[in-house]
Design a protein around this motif. Sequence first.
Motif, mmCIF file in Angstrom:
data_model
loop_
_atom_site.group_PDB
_atom_site.id
_atom_site.type_symbol
_atom_site.label_atom_id
_atom_site.label_comp_id
_atom_site.label_asym_id
_atom_site.label_seq_id
_atom_site.Cartn_x
_atom_site.Cartn_y
_atom_site.Cartn_z
ATOM 1 N N LEU A 135 0.865 -1.339 -0.353
ATOM 2 C CA LEU A 135 0.485 -0.394 -0.793
ATOM 3 C C LEU A 135 1.102 1.038 0.096
ATOM 4 N N ALA A 136 0.019 2.493 -0.882
ATOM 5 C CA ALA A 136 1.251 3.449 -0.589
ATOM 6 C C ALA A 136 0.404 4.527 -0.475
ATOM 7 N N VAL A 137 0.561 5.106 0.067
ATOM 8 C CA VAL A 137 -0.146 6.598 0.129
ATOM 9 C C VAL A 137 1.386 8.300 -0.528
ATOM 10 N N ASN A 138 0.238 9.232 -1.413
ATOM 11 C CA ASN A 138 0.960 9.917 -2.501
ATOM 12 C C ASN A 138 0.125 11.041 -1.206
ATOM 13 N N SER A 139 1.077 12.497 -1.938
ATOM 14 C CA SER A 139 0.296 13.694 -0.956
ATOM 15 C C SER A 139 -0.107 14.502 -2.193
ATOM 16 N N ILE A 140 -1.469 15.293 -2.026
ATOM 17 C CA ILE A 140 -1.796 16.026 -2.728
ATOM 18 C C ILE A 140 -1.630 17.673 -2.241
ATOM 19 N N ASP A 141 -1.511 18.515 -4.112
ATOM 20 C CA ASP A 141 -1.413 20.288 -3.579
ATOM 21 C C ASP A 141 -2.512 20.781 -3.159
#
Length: 366
Positions: free
Chosen positions: A132-138
């Motif tokens: 599983l992974a998490v990306n940030s969103i601006d």
Amino acid sequence: MGVKAVSRVFAILLAGVTMSAATHAATYAYVSNADSQDISVFSLDTANGALKPVETVGLAGTVMPMALSPNHLRLYAGVRSKPYRVVSFAINPLNGRLSELGKAPLAESMAYVSTDASGRYLFSASYGGNLLAVNSIDSNGVAQDVQQIIKTGPMAHAIRNAPDNRYVFASVLGSDAWLRLKFDPSKGSLTEDAAPAYSLAAKSGPRHFVFSPDHRFVYLIDELDGKLHVLAFDNQRDSVKPVQTISILPPNFSGDKPWGADVHITPDGRFVYASERTSSTLAAYRVERASGKLTRIGTYATEKQPRGFNVDPSGNYLLAVGQLSTSLSAYRIDRKTGALSALGQYPVGKGANWIEIVQFDGSNAE
């Protein structure tokens, strides 16, 4: 300025306001086509269920999972061919067209993407990478770099936040497990519980899941055993208890093995639908409000190998695609019974596998 001139100016202004409001009251459907490497965009006439093509957007990669931002103004498309990436699009509420805003790397080939309730973070699950992974969103709604990776058992398949955004849940097909992870929305970080939130029978293969609109139940479909699970959801403790397990297979199923795919619920929580790829069918169920239990309504033939489908926000229509079909089928949902009636078919690209549907009523337009 005379009275007649003022009246004419007022009429023009009023017509402009009316036209703008009517334009914003629109529904659009987005279909990812893996083999064509593009997204088909349609407008949906909610008066009769008719679809009209808007555009086809190329991505130069195997596009599969998609997700909408919480305000429905952004669409995120995951590309499962190298370089693995997520493409962020702005949705034009006036015509449904997509404008690319940026690309960001994904940690692996991702089978599923979703956002947290704030729209500040993108979650993803990798079937082949077992993670599983998490990306940030601006602040402009554009996905940024990967900021966290969590290893799982084999074949992580779906990831979604709980309605309260305090926890995130993920299905891991190869481990027959439904995981719970504590979510810190201030940092966008996940911490996995020591034990799964729910363990399934061996070789069940948990796949996709949805929360009921009233947050009281979870509906979890298996890929491997032809089952759909009803779980009672305690939204104070973010925990579940089993309520029912029901078949998604048609009565005359004759395939070598079941192949469950997708599950969705109507916005009013009254009906649940599931797709089965071996038989190329949709199963429809009525929800018993008090218990969350399901009663089979019927089975409906659909596009070949229906990996993806969705219900529109009005709850009146269901759209389905098949990976081995180049058509999309539209159905009307009987609001009293939940039965499906076919309305028409529309051309899409090759390897169609995912549908997202958004509705604008003026309040969610920029």
